[in-house]
Design an enzyme around this catalytic site. Structure first.
Site, mmCIF file in Angstrom:
data_model
loop_
_atom_site.group_PDB
_atom_site.id
_atom_site.type_symbol
_atom_site.label_atom_id
_atom_site.label_comp_id
_atom_site.label_asym_id
_atom_site.label_seq_id
_atom_site.Cartn_x
_atom_site.Cartn_y
_atom_site.Cartn_z
ATOM 1 N N LYS A 5 3.069 9.875 8.421
ATOM 2 C CA LYS A 5 2.380 9.452 9.651
ATOM 3 C C LYS A 5 2.923 10.056 10.951
ATOM 4 O O LYS A 5 2.566 11.149 11.315
ATOM 5 C CB LYS A 5 2.374 7.928 9.707
ATOM 6 C CG LYS A 5 1.462 7.338 8.597
ATOM 7 C CD LYS A 5 0.939 6.007 8.953
ATOM 8 C CE LYS A 5 0.104 5.373 7.857
ATOM 9 N NZ LYS A 5 -1.319 5.583 7.999
ATOM 10 N N ASP A 11 9.451 2.549 1.545
ATOM 11 C CA ASP A 11 8.292 3.301 2.014
ATOM 12 C C ASP A 11 8.183 3.052 3.514
ATOM 13 O O ASP A 11 7.680 2.024 3.953
ATOM 14 C CB ASP A 11 7.038 2.826 1.268
ATOM 15 C CG ASP A 11 5.760 3.477 1.782
ATOM 16 O OD1 ASP A 11 5.793 4.064 2.885
ATOM 17 O OD2 ASP A 11 4.728 3.387 1.097
ATOM 18 N N PHE A 26 0.862 -1.187 0.000
ATOM 19 C CA PHE A 26 0.000 0.000 0.000
ATOM 20 C C PHE A 26 0.895 1.232 0.000
ATOM 21 O O PHE A 26 1.750 1.385 0.872
ATOM 22 C CB PHE A 26 -0.936 0.028 1.214
ATOM 23 C CG PHE A 26 -1.885 1.193 1.160
ATOM 24 C CD1 PHE A 26 -3.035 1.138 0.383
ATOM 25 C CD2 PHE A 26 -1.611 2.368 1.851
ATOM 26 C CE1 PHE A 26 -3.896 2.225 0.292
ATOM 27 C CE2 PHE A 26 -2.465 3.458 1.764
ATOM 28 C CZ PHE A 26 -3.604 3.387 0.986
HETATM 29 C C1 LIG Z 1 3.087 2.231 3.845
HETATM 30 C C2 LIG Z 1 2.193 3.375 3.488
HETATM 31 N N1 LIG Z 1 2.503 4.138 2.434
HETATM 32 C C3 LIG Z 1 1.745 5.186 2.072
HETATM 33 C C4 LIG Z 1 0.595 5.499 2.765
HETATM 34 C C5 LIG Z 1 -0.228 6.672 2.337
HETATM 35 O O1 LIG Z 1 -0.125 7.687 3.272
HETATM 36 P P1 LIG Z 1 -1.236 8.857 3.290
HETATM 37 O O2 LIG Z 1 -2.511 8.207 3.717
HETATM 38 O O3 LIG Z 1 -0.707 9.844 4.281
HETATM 39 O O4 LIG Z 1 -1.309 9.409 1.918
HETATM 40 C C6 LIG Z 1 0.229 4.714 3.875
HETATM 41 C C7 LIG Z 1 -1.006 4.990 4.604
HETATM 42 O O5 LIG Z 1 -1.543 4.172 5.303
HETATM 43 C C8 LIG Z 1 1.054 3.628 4.240
HETATM 44 O O6 LIG Z 1 0.747 2.842 5.277
#
Ligand SMILES: Cc1ncc(COP(=O)(O)O)c(C=O)c1O
Length: 417
Positions: A271, A242, A157
């Site tokens: 986050k 990520d 994700f």
């Molecule tokens: C691993 C990861 N990458 C990217 C995102 C996307 O972040 P945002 O919701 O702040 O756009 C999330 C959100 O849960 C995530 O867990």
């Protein structure tokens, strides 16, 4: 007519002067896009302190959702409140036409405490990932004969923009929006051969999560990330990690890559970085920092308010070894959860690192478990139909862990009946 000239017929106020719910759920149903319908539970949170939150009816909860792994210092931590307050009085926003101090302080702190050399700030996780992908494509153009493809993992994700939907290796997110931007190849997670087979002369980078958090806290084999790093080196392509969910102490180290004895070329954060204030960042090694002036930008990213809070939060986490606390309490929680697993055989797995944990069941009881936890004063996240996820603030101690375990035990005892 009442407050600010707005019709307040439906508002009541509790003893703290907070707006009290009369029919917020109805109002949501009527006016809000339906996107969160599956995710929301019927609770209106109005106040929080540390690992506790209260709803509009005054009910207290132990918050093990933590704003989806955002509230690393808990709710309304004095460090966050003070930084917000002090900076708001001084300077909230300027644009990137000007230098501002908090942005540069946070950039320096992140670089000095990581293996990366340069930083770009945005406002969210997806923005951080978009920037990282743009940087990798720029690198491909300049150094890899125009290579532009990014290999990502099935089950990953990476966010909700169109490009990040293409990067996210899950059909359920992708299908409603096809056609998606080209340039992403989804390969099996935890399988080095899958990445090797997907690599072509068009590949400029591999982008991975250290743990597939949104897919159910899927922890890869201990040597997987290292093997991917070696593969990327052998092909001179970039490794983007990520760390939007795993960074900032969540896995028991300041950054998750430190657990795996690898260094990424690019790392994304969001986050927990400003403890609840929206922020995102991507960091890169000098060798990968190929953006030229004008290649990327943004209005709000790096604004003094978010960065002042990010600076205060990061300083606190580093000075107090909050990541170490997450490792210790996480270990304690896992030991207790393993005891619950022995007691309740329908628990099939307990997994995760630090304070990013999941409990998996042998059937799809995630929702009833979540609702029973709610009733008993514990907030958890249903990450899969058959699994719940725990992402408490990193500042909790064994006392809060014990409290959560007691509630889970009570809930699981009821489920078995
Ligand atoms: C691993 C990861 N990458 C990217 C995102 C996307 O972040 P945002 O919701 O702040 O756009 C999330 C959100 O849960 C995530 O867990």
């Amino acid at each position: 007519m009442g407050l600010w000239g707005v019709d307040t017929w439906h508002l009541e106020f509790d003893t703290y002067g907070e707006v009290k719910m009369t029919d917020w759920l109805e109002i949501e149903k009527k006016y809000f896009m339906r996107t969160f319908e599956k995710a929301r539970v019927p609770v209106v949170l109005v106040r929080g302190k540390g690992a506790r939150a209260w709803d509009d009816k005054g009910k207290e909860y132990l918050d093990f959702v933590g704003g989806w792994a955002v509230n690393c210092l808990g709710h309304s931590h004095p460090v966050v409140v003070k930084a917000l307050h002090d900076q708001a009085k001084k300077l909230i926003h300027t644009s990137n036409q000007f230098y501002t101090v908090p942005q540069l302080q946070l950039a320096e702190l992140l670089v000095k405490n990581s293996c990366l050399h340069r930083v770009f700030f945005g406002n969210s996780g997806l923005e951080a990932n978009e920037g990282a992908v743009k940087l990798a494509r720029r690198y491909g153009k300049l150094k890899l004969n125009g290579a532009y493809e990014i290999i990502t993992a099935i089950g990953s994700f990476h966010g909700r923009s169109l490009a990040m939907t293409a990067a996210t290796g899950q059909e359920s997110f992708q299908l409603p929006y096809v056609p998606l931007p080209p340039g992403f190849v989804n390969a099996k997670y935890n399988d080095i051969a899958a990445i090797q087979n997907a690599t072509t002369e068009k590949t400029c980078a591999v982008m991975l999560e250290l743990i597939e958090a949104e897919s159910g806290v899927i922890v890869p084999d201990a040597d997987y990330i290292k093997k991917v790093r070696q593969w990327c080196d052998s092909r001179s392509i970039l490794l983007i990690l990520d760390e939007i969910q795993t960074g900032v102490g969540r896995l028991g180290k300041l950054f998750g890559y430190q657990l795996y004895d690898v260094e990424p070329d690019i790392m994304t954060l969001a986050k927990g970085l400003a403890g609840g204030v929206p922020i995102g960042a991507f960091l890169a090694k000098e060798s990968a920092s190929v953006f030229a002036p004008g290649d990327h930008g943004g209005t709000f990213g790096g604004n003094p308010l978010a960065c002042a809070v990010g600076y205060a939060v990061m300083k606190y986490i580093i000075a107090n070894d909050t990541a170490g606390n997450a490792a210790r309490v996480g270990q304690y929680l896992v030991e207790k959860l393993e005891m619950l697993r022995k007691k309740h055989p329908f628990i099939t797995d307990v997994r995760g690192r630090g304070l990013l944990l999941a409990i998996e069941f042998n059937s799809e009881i995630g929702q009833p478990v979540l609702m029973a936890c709610l009733e008993n004063g514990l907030l958890v996240n249903k990450v899969k139909p058959n699994a719940i996820r725990l992402m408490p603030p990193l500042i909790i101690g064994n006392k809060e862990a014990d409290e959560a375990i007691d509630i889970l035990d009570r809930v699981f005892s009821r489920v078995t009946k």
